[in-house]
Design a protein around this motif. Structure first.
Motif, mmCIF file in Angstrom:
data_model
loop_
_atom_site.group_PDB
_atom_site.id
_atom_site.type_symbol
_atom_site.label_atom_id
_atom_site.label_comp_id
_atom_site.label_asym_id
_atom_site.label_seq_id
_atom_site.Cartn_x
_atom_site.Cartn_y
_atom_site.Cartn_z
ATOM 1 N N PHE A 193 0.862 -1.169 0.000
ATOM 2 C CA PHE A 193 0.000 0.000 0.000
ATOM 3 C C PHE A 193 0.902 1.222 0.000
ATOM 4 O O PHE A 193 1.798 1.344 0.842
ATOM 5 N N ARG A 194 0.716 2.106 -0.966
ATOM 6 C CA ARG A 194 1.504 3.327 -1.038
ATOM 7 C C ARG A 194 0.558 4.517 -0.970
ATOM 8 O O ARG A 194 -0.489 4.529 -1.614
ATOM 9 N N GLN A 195 0.935 5.511 -0.195
ATOM 10 C CA GLN A 195 0.071 6.672 -0.004
ATOM 11 C C GLN A 195 0.924 7.929 0.139
ATOM 12 O O GLN A 195 2.002 7.895 0.729
ATOM 13 N N ARG A 219 -0.268 -4.000 2.575
ATOM 14 C CA ARG A 219 -1.713 -3.753 2.442
ATOM 15 C C ARG A 219 -2.456 -4.538 3.519
ATOM 16 O O ARG A 219 -2.234 -5.725 3.695
ATOM 17 N N HIS A 232 -8.671 -4.814 -1.406
ATOM 18 C CA HIS A 232 -8.348 -3.976 -2.553
ATOM 19 C C HIS A 232 -9.614 -3.557 -3.285
ATOM 20 O O HIS A 232 -10.486 -4.378 -3.582
ATOM 21 N N ALA A 269 -5.618 0.851 -4.105
ATOM 22 C CA ALA A 269 -4.704 0.386 -3.059
ATOM 23 C C ALA A 269 -5.404 -0.376 -1.949
ATOM 24 O O ALA A 269 -4.773 -0.819 -1.020
ATOM 25 N N GLN A 307 -7.263 0.852 0.222
ATOM 26 C CA GLN A 307 -7.486 1.721 1.353
ATOM 27 C C GLN A 307 -8.015 3.042 0.817
ATOM 28 O O GLN A 307 -7.712 3.430 -0.309
ATOM 29 N N SER A 318 -8.864 6.667 -0.448
ATOM 30 C CA SER A 318 -8.137 7.875 -0.833
ATOM 31 C C SER A 318 -9.018 9.100 -0.675
ATOM 32 O O SER A 318 -8.560 10.221 -0.773
ATOM 33 N N ASP A 327 2.833 -4.237 9.644
ATOM 34 C CA ASP A 327 2.523 -3.590 8.356
ATOM 35 C C ASP A 327 3.425 -2.389 8.097
ATOM 36 O O ASP A 327 3.558 -1.922 6.959
#
Length: 204
Positions: A39-41, A57, A61, A67, A69, A71, A97
């Motif tokens: 997971f990239r944010q 993650r 999904h 992702a 999660q 946005s 995580d």
């Protein structure tokens, strides 16, 4: 310079030693639910520069979000969120995580210890006087606030409006602790906070 060398040494060692664990977690995430392992944010880093944080993650999904999660809407987790996967629940409780952030430390976007990086949405609520101070250092994987608010989602679940409770109650306290860290920052303090973090996780 000493802090950066400390971060580089320990993150390199951590990535090397924990490589089998990281691969095992990645496999568990992949087998538990469809979607990407990571997971990239976007978060706000040192001097207000945005960067992409890495985590395993922990939520289901959703293709249009990309992702698993959210946005949009709430960008905090409240209580027993139904989107959290079985493996994700364990990873969150154990803080495993967060291990991919060792890569962010190695790349120089983060530090092992420092104020936790926020999403732009909540950085917009930082008071001007504290914003410059808190963002004058690299954000960290752990800090005093991370230890004190390790059950943050359960606390917010009891609020009538979790986001407003976060912005007006939790966030100001976190910022005060972050400013305190900046004022007292030292390698010895970092070592102590890392030890406290490990003990807090083991204690769970």
């Amino acid at each position: 310079m000493a802090k950066r060398l400390f971060d580089l040494l320990l993150s390199s060692l951590g990535l090397l030693v924990l490589a089998p664990v990281l691969l095992l977690i990645a496999l568990c995430v992949k087998l538990d639910s469809p979607g990407p392992v990571m997971f990239r944010q976007e978060r706000v880093g040192r001097f207000g520069q945005p960067f992409r944080i890495h985590k395993f993650r922990t939520m289901r999904h959703v293709a249009n979000l990309g992702a698993g999660q959210p946005s949009q809407g709430l960008q905090i987790t409240v209580g027993a969120d139904r989107r959290i996967t079985r493996v994700g629940g364990f990873l969150r409780a154990s803080k495993l995580d967060e291990l991919p952030q060792l890569l962010d430390v190695w790349l120089g976007d983060m530090s092992l210890v420092g104020p936790r990086p926020e999403v732009p949405r909540y950085v917009a609520h930082y008071p001007a006087a504290l914003r410059d101070k808190v963002l004058s250092v690299r954000p960290g994987i752990t800090d005093i606030a991370s230890i004190e608010y390790r059950d943050e989602s359960k606390v917010l679940a009891r609020a009538a409006d979790p986001e407003q409770a976060y912005i007006h109650e939790v966030l100001p306290h976190k910022l005060a602790l972050a400013a305190q860290y900046v004022d007292q920052s030292s390698l010895w303090l970092d070592v102590r906070l890392i030890a406290r973090t490990v003990l807090a996780i083991v204690g769970r």
